[in-house]
Scaffold this active site. Structure first.
Site, mmCIF file in Angstrom:
data_model
loop_
_atom_site.group_PDB
_atom_site.id
_atom_site.type_symbol
_atom_site.label_atom_id
_atom_site.label_comp_id
_atom_site.label_asym_id
_atom_site.label_seq_id
_atom_site.Cartn_x
_atom_site.Cartn_y
_atom_site.Cartn_z
ATOM 1 C CB THR A 154 -0.506 -0.013 1.316
ATOM 2 O OG1 THR A 154 -1.470 -1.259 1.847
ATOM 3 C CG2 THR A 154 -1.253 1.294 1.264
ATOM 4 C CB THR A 205 1.773 -0.305 4.217
ATOM 5 O OG1 THR A 205 1.799 -1.118 3.782
ATOM 6 C CG2 THR A 205 2.937 0.301 4.882
ATOM 7 N N GLY A 208 -3.503 -6.566 5.520
ATOM 8 C CA GLY A 208 -4.723 -5.461 6.833
ATOM 9 C C GLY A 208 -5.819 -6.523 7.927
HETATM 10 N N1 ASP Z 1 -2.824 -3.320 4.264
HETATM 11 C C1 ASP Z 1 -3.303 -3.191 2.501
HETATM 12 C C2 ASP Z 1 -4.021 -4.488 2.746
HETATM 13 O O1 ASP Z 1 -4.711 -5.399 3.128
HETATM 14 C C3 ASP Z 1 -1.717 -4.109 2.224
HETATM 15 C C4 ASP Z 1 -0.763 -3.760 1.132
HETATM 16 O O2 ASP Z 1 -0.799 -2.558 2.998
HETATM 17 O O3 ASP Z 1 -0.528 -3.792 1.074
HETATM 18 O O4 ASP Z 1 -5.182 -4.350 1.824
#
Ligand code: ASP
Length: 297
Positions: A154, A205, A208
């Site tokens: 993210t 990030t 999730g």
């Molecule tokens: N936080 C994001 C998700 O779970 C993934 C990521 O950080 O790349 O969708």
């Protein structure tokens, strides 16, 4: 009159940066930083600055947001993004949006509406109705993503503007191979992001599901006044790891213009600058010695 204080910090995701991709990650977050700081130095708002920074990352296929987003189990790009204004506590967020070039700008269009979060076809229809920039869903898929393995990625940004307002933005394609309709932390206030002028702003990030279970962003803003930016992110991620597992990272800005970050992933590309320390700084890893770089044009 003293120059108004501003600060901005952007990240390119909690992940392991593959060998040979170090420069692309560094230059990507620096370009995003340059776009955001231009807004702040020109007297623009923190909301405009984080949107500008995240748009650059969405256009860069190095990162899992916008162009180059991770593909879900059906081989589609479904994107999540959010924007929060720390002055008003307004939130605009979209999840599972398809066929738009800049999900963060769709979130921005929703920011002043009563609705906080729009999902799937409703989000895509809102984007079309509000004349957001559209994209053929296939255009957003890069060859690299077709063969990609799961990795967190993210993108996000937080900023303080000259009027003392903070803002946070996130954008992601989610996890590679995720079920269609799966929602991570990135569009959820208090989980993947938060912004409040009285405390500061944070963008997360990482895994999730565990970020949501541990309400990591809420934990960061609660602990920020005592722990400071780095300590608050570190404490919240360590709590998450010990209670529910997962890994991640986050960036923080305070109303005083302090920035900080921490990650429990192998890497997290970060770039930041403040009115007090205007020389852009970039790093791929918290423990790596931070590199001074020339101001990005
Ligand atoms: N936080 C994001 C998700 O779970 C993934 C990521 O950080 O790349 O969708």
């Amino acid at each position: 009159m003293p120059e108004a204080a501003w600060a901005i910090i952007v990240h390119g995701g909690a992940k392991e940066v593959p060998e040979g991709k170090e420069d692309a990650n560094r230059s990507g977050v620096l370009a995003a930083l340059a776009a955001g700081r231009r807004v702040l130095e020109g007297g623009g708002s923190a909301v405009e600055a984080v949107e500008a920074a995240v748009r650059v990352l969405e256009d860069d296929a190095t990162f899992n947001a916008g162009m180059g987003s991770a593909l879900n189990a059906d081989g589609e790009v479904e994107m999540d993004a959010a924007l929060m204004d720390g002055g008003t506590l307004d939130v605009g967020a979209v999840t599972g949006v398809m066929g738009v070039r800049h999900p963060v700008s769709v979130a921005r269009l929703l920011l002043r509406e009563e609705t906080v979060l729009l999902a799937g076809e409703g989000a895509s229809r809102f984007a079309r109705d509000r004349r957001a920039e559209l994209a053929d869903p296939d255009e957003l898929v890069t060859d690299e993503q077709r063969g990609a393995l799961a990795e967190h990625d993210t993108v996000g940004a937080v900023a303080l503007d000259g009027r003392g307002h903070v803002a946070a933005a996130t954008s992601t394609g989610g996890l590679t191979g995720q079920s269609k309709g799966r929602v991570g932390d990135s569009p959820l206030p208090g989980c993947g992001f938060y912004a409040d002028d009285t405390v500061g702003a944070v963008a997360l990030t990482g895994t999730g599901e565990t970020i949501a279970r541990a309400m990591v962003a809420a934990r960061v803003v609660t602990n920020l006044p005592g722990a400071g930016p780095e300590g608050a992110v570190r404490g919240a991620l360590e709590f998450m790891g010990s209670r529910v597992g997962g890994n991640g990272g986050g960036v923080v800005v305070t109303p005083e213009g302090q920035v900080g970050w921490w990650h429990t992933s192998p890497h997290m590309p970060v770039a930041y600058a403040t009115s007090r320390e205007p020389q852009p700084r970039v790093t791929l890893k918290k423990t790596e010695e931070e590199a001074d770089v020339e101001p990005a044009q």
